[in-house]
Scaffold this active site. Structure first.
Site, short mmCIF file in Angstrom:
data_model
loop_
_atom_site.label_atom_id
_atom_site.label_comp_id
_atom_site.label_asym_id
_atom_site.label_seq_id
_atom_site.Cartn_x
_atom_site.Cartn_y
_atom_site.Cartn_z
N ASN A 84 0.87 -1.18 0.00
CA ASN A 84 0.00 0.00 0.00
C ASN A 84 0.90 1.23 0.00
OD1 ASN A 84 -1.89 1.98 0.41
ND2 ASN A 84 -2.24 1.50 2.57
N LYS A 135 0.12 4.22 -0.24
CA LYS A 135 -0.53 5.42 0.33
C LYS A 135 -0.33 6.61 -0.60
CE LYS A 135 0.30 3.47 4.85
NZ LYS A 135 -0.06 3.59 6.23
N HIS A 167 -9.71 1.18 4.62
CA HIS A 167 -8.44 1.33 5.35
C HIS A 167 -8.68 2.24 6.56
CE1 HIS A 167 -4.31 2.46 6.27
NE2 HIS A 167 -3.94 1.38 5.60
N GLU A 203 -7.09 4.61 7.69
CA GLU A 203 -6.87 6.04 7.42
C GLU A 203 -8.10 6.65 6.76
OE1 GLU A 203 -3.15 5.55 5.37
OE2 GLU A 203 -2.21 4.94 7.26
N GLU A 231 -5.77 -5.25 10.39
CA GLU A 231 -4.80 -4.20 10.63
C GLU A 231 -5.08 -3.50 11.96
OE1 GLU A 231 -2.76 -2.98 6.73
OE2 GLU A 231 -4.36 -1.56 7.13
N GLY A 280 2.03 2.05 10.67
CA GLY A 280 2.96 3.16 10.53
C GLY A 280 3.63 3.56 11.83
N SER A 283 3.02 -2.40 10.24
CA SER A 283 4.47 -2.43 10.44
C SER A 283 5.09 -3.79 10.11
CB SER A 283 4.85 -1.98 11.86
OG SER A 283 4.40 -0.66 12.07
C1 PEP Z 1 -0.98 0.00 5.78
O1 PEP Z 1 -0.86 1.08 5.22
O2 PEP Z 1 -1.98 -0.70 5.54
C2 PEP Z 1 0.07 -0.44 6.69
C3 PEP Z 1 -0.05 -1.60 7.29
O3 PEP Z 1 1.11 0.43 6.88
P1 PEP Z 1 2.51 0.08 7.63
O4 PEP Z 1 3.00 -1.21 7.05
O5 PEP Z 1 3.40 1.24 7.29
O6 PEP Z 1 2.22 -0.04 9.07
#
Ligand code: PEP
Length: 256
Positions: A13, A15, A99, A101, A171, A177, A217
């Site tokens: 992803n 972003k 997501h 976000e 998630e 992040g 992460s």
């Molecule tokens: C994500 O954007 O879905 C995500 C898991 O980000 P990160 O791996 O940076 O935590």
């Protein structure tokens, strides 16, 4: 992972990162490293404007392109929005839906996520549906209940015959992040719970065909342990997907 029943999917992803020119540079570096992976499906979920470049550079490879959002309707007076049929026509195969976000900054709730899941499927796209709890929800012990609700709501309009096209990504919001990863046991426990919820809704056979990813992460160091969990069928990878060597290491870690 259990490759007998379902596909392992490693999705990056990106972003809101990378211009079309930067996309070319990143894919040029990544392509020789990941395009031959046969044990999993590699997906790059890129910003809308990068889709044409990514599709062109990766055509005739095994790497699929994903979008990060779609509108719930097919067309109309919705300035600034992009629909499922538009994405499909542009060569997109997957789309991230719900997501955290988008839930947090753009007010997307479970009802809208459910509409978007149906819009994706009716356009012929595979939705990657994100579910997960905040830190305070985990600390107050409601993770399982909350995730069950999110899963049931996302699947409320999905006929059982289309279930295997839906991908879930567990998630935990506190791990996205932040550099703070769920332990492999925590990830495995919630992914198993998601499958149990689907099994209770639709039966064992459809439930075992659904790919359930972990995201939060995930990196080159922790991927193998997370992916070794029986119900963790891949990763949704943010930060590390922008680093070709790290993303390749995650793709390779899924070959177990
Ligand atoms: C994500 O954007 O879905 C995500 C898991 O980000 P990160 O791996 O940076 O935590």
């Amino acid at each position: 992972m259990n490759r007998r029943y379902r596909k392992t999917i490693i999705a990056g992803n990106w972003k809101m990162n990378k211009t079309p020119a930067e996309t070319r540079a990143l894919i040029d570096e990544l392509k020789p490293m990941v395009s031959k992976a046969k044990w999993c499906e590699v997906v790059l979920c890129v910003p809308f404007v990068d889709i044409p470049m990514a599709v062109r550079l990766l055509k005739d490879t095994r790497v699929a392109i994903g979008a990060q959002n779609l509108h719930q309707l097919d067309s109309g007076a919705y300035t600034g929005e992009v629909s499922g049929p538009m994405l499909k026509n542009a060569g997109v195969k997957y789309v991230v839906v719900g997501h955290s976000e988008r839930r947090q900054y753009f007010g997307e709730d479970d009802a809208l996520v459910s509409e978007k899941v149906q819009a994706a499927l009716s356009a012929g796209l595979r939705p990657i549906v994100c579910v997960g709890e905040t830190l305070s929800q985990r600390e107050s012990g409601v993770t399982m209940e909350l995730v069950a609700y999110q899963v049931k709501s996302a699947l409320s309009g999905v006929p059982v015959a289309r279930l295997r096209e839906v991908v879930f990504a567990y998630e935990p919001i506190w791990a996205i992040g932040t550099g703070r990863t769920a332990t492999a046991e925590q990830a495995g426990e919630v992914c198993n719970h998601i499958r149990t919820v689907i099994r209770k809704m639709h039966g064992a056979r459809p439930a075992r065909s659904v790919t359930i990813q972990y995201g939060g992460s995930m990196n080159a160091e922790n991927a193998a342990e997370l992916l070794a969990q029986l119900d963790v069928d891949g990763g949704l990878v943010g930060g590390a997907s922008l680093k070709p060597k790290d993303f390749t290491a995650i793709v390779n870690a899924s070959n177990q």
